[in-house]
Scaffold this active site. Structure first.
Site, short mmCIF file in Angstrom:
data_model
loop_
_atom_site.label_atom_id
_atom_site.label_comp_id
_atom_site.label_asym_id
_atom_site.label_seq_id
_atom_site.Cartn_x
_atom_site.Cartn_y
_atom_site.Cartn_z
N LYS A 140 -55.78 0.12 7.04
CA LYS A 140 -56.30 1.45 6.74
C LYS A 140 -55.24 1.82 5.72
O LYS A 140 -55.75 2.67 4.64
CB LYS A 140 -56.78 2.60 7.72
N ARG A 141 -54.05 1.76 5.40
CA ARG A 141 -53.22 2.05 4.56
C ARG A 141 -53.08 1.14 3.22
O ARG A 141 -52.59 1.34 2.39
CB ARG A 141 -51.76 2.25 5.11
#
Ligand code: GLU
Ligand code: ZN
Length: 493
Positions: free
Chosen positions: A262-263
């Site tokens: 998700k980063r």
């Protein structure tokens, strides 16, 4: 299989950070499953981790789902529903009560082990080649032992007592899965400070909200056998009616065949939104991460998706995120819009901070005239800005690379002839403008492609852009000729 109208699925993110594409894929599959089965989609906010959750992230989640058009039937805010509240931070009393019932019935117990003690025993078990999860040390403490621990000032967490049995369930994506007890140790459900953990609140809410199908990412698969066991206890206590069916959606792989995190920048939903993905284009692409519409069709509308979507068709293998394919699919959806919807969808990119022209220079009629030519050429809506700026800027952008590339050979001779021919052309007909440039090219031994490059750069500033002769017609005779004059001046200097 549940009766169609009984289907209840949920989307239950934690409000941390920015929404990402993995999360949207999960929301989408739940939404499509609910709509296909004419069931209900419950939207629940799992905000029990005050240290990581934020109100900003919560607002973004709601805003993102609304932008995507993934509507929910029960959930926070004005939607509400019979199981409100839908934010776990407002349901703490419920979890406390359930934890007490589990303790009273012996399905859970207090564990007084300290972290160093747990670490030491785990290391020893590892060395001895034994399973290294919690060893059940506090399962059956006597009243005296408990008193002694308390007298020492120890605090305790609450652990769920896993039954000593093999757990089997049929995953809707992966088929039958079996977990043996030594691989599923007793696990914490309430922290020492009394805060309930995800391991408790998630299945408790699924039970109370009568969820029939849990569709979520593969990363959560290891928590499922624990939840199945907890469900059995909840059923015994009359808190749950049934164990939901589980379906674990495949991992999404990013660059270099690593799991998309998700980063990762390409995982950020906001990025796609800012670049001008259409919700239906992005959702069409994301639905292909683990699912397919048919062998020979990968462009479809949301209603076609709903009609066709079946969790049984989801593939267990990891899916690869392919940005190029996402853009190509989005381009198709841009083309599918009617012209009016397209012109409106572009609005944000025709204004600050994207537009590089003065707001009063914008000309709605020119925009509407050029829009149909742009619609078939954009991958993302944000591409529109530089495709039309030549219409609204005083002078075309200065792009030295384009200039050098186009002004080869004898551009002065070519542009001089082209200007004369254009001056005499019929400005109500792009064909006539094309003829003018074609003739100029012929005179100087250039094919149309080579002949139009200097004209394009003189007028628009760039070597690539929308169809040139339609662009000239819309810009108008005076501006076109004066820009060619300016270019000739620059070439002469
Ligand atoms: N709040 C959990 C998460 O975002 C939900 C997991 C689940 O779907 O069970 O990971
Ligand atoms: Zn213990």
């Amino acid at each position: 299989m549940a009766n169609a109208s009984n289907v209840r699925v949920r989307f239950c993110p934690s409000p941390t950070g920015n929404p990402h594409v993995g999360l949207v894929r999960t929301a989408l599959f739940n939404w499509a499953f609910a709509r296909h089965n004419e069931g209900k989609l419950v939207f629940r906010i799992e905000d029990t981790d005050a240290a990581r959750d934020s109100e900003e992230s919560y607002d973004q989640l709601l805003d993102s789902l609304r932008w995507l058009g993934l509507n929910w039937d029960e959930g926070p805010d004005e939607v509400g529903g019979p199981h409100a509240p839908y934010r776990q931070s407002q349901r703490m009393d419920i979890y406390k009560d359930v934890a007490e019932k589990l303790l009273a019935a012996g399905h859970a117990y207090h564990c007084y082990c300290t972290t160093p003690e747990l670490d030491e025993r785990r290391d020893a078990a590892r060395k001895a080649g034994k399973p290294s999860g919690y060893d059940g040390h506090c399962r059956d403490l006597s009243a005296e032992q408990i008193e002694a621990y308390k007298a020492e000032g120890r605090t305790s967490i609450v652990r769920f007592r896993m039954p000593d049995e093999t757990i089997t369930f049929t995953d809707l994506v992966r088929g039958e899965l079996t977990f043996t007890p030594e691989n599923v140790p007793d696990y914490g459900i309430v922290r020492a400070n009394g805060a309930p953990l995800y391991t408790l609140v998630n299945p408790v809410d699924d039970a109370l909200m009568e969820i029939t199908h849990v569709l979520r990412g593969e990363d959560l698969l290891s928590s499922t056998p624990r939840q199945v066991a907890l469900y059995k206890a909840l059923i015994e206590l009359g808190i749950a009616q049934q164990i939901p069916a589980f379906g674990h959606l495949p991992y999404v792989m990013g660059e270099g065949n690593k799991k998309l995190s998700k980063r990762d920048p390409e995982a950020s939903l906001n990025l796609y939104r800012e670049r001008g993905f259409l919700p239906e284009g992005l959702l069409n692409y994301l639905s292909l991460l683990g699912w397919s519409f048919s062998k020979d069709q990968d462009i479809f509308t949301m209603s076609e998706l709903v009609e066709k979507f079946d969790i049984a068709d989801v593939n267990a293998n990891p899916a690869r995120f392919d940005l190029k394919k996402a853009e190509a699919i989005n381009a198709d959806h841009i083309r599918m819009l009617d012209v009016k919807a397209f012109t409106e969808a572009c609005t944000p990119w025709l204004q600050a901070p994207f537009a590089n022209w003065a707001p009063e220079a914008f000309d709605q009629a020119a925009w509407e005239a050029i829009a149909p030519h742009a619609q078939t050429r954009l991958q993302v809506l944000s591409d529109i800005t530089q495709n039309v700026d030549f219409l609204f800027l005083d002078q075309p952008v200065e792009d030295e690379a384009s200039w050098t590339k186009a002004m080869k050979g004898d551009p002065v001779a070519l542009l001089t002839t082209a200007r004369a021919n254009l001056e005499a052309a019929d400005w109500t007909s792009p064909e006539s403008l094309k003829e003018a440039v074609l003739k100029a090219g012929e005179e100087h031994g250039l094919k149309l492609g080579k002949a139009q490059a200097p004209v394009r750069v003189a007028v628009t500033g760039r070597t690539v852009g929308l169809p040139l002769f339609e662009s000239l017609e819309i810009l108008g005779k005076d501006k076109t000729l004066s820009r060619i004059d300016t270019a000739l001046g620059k070439l002469a200097a």
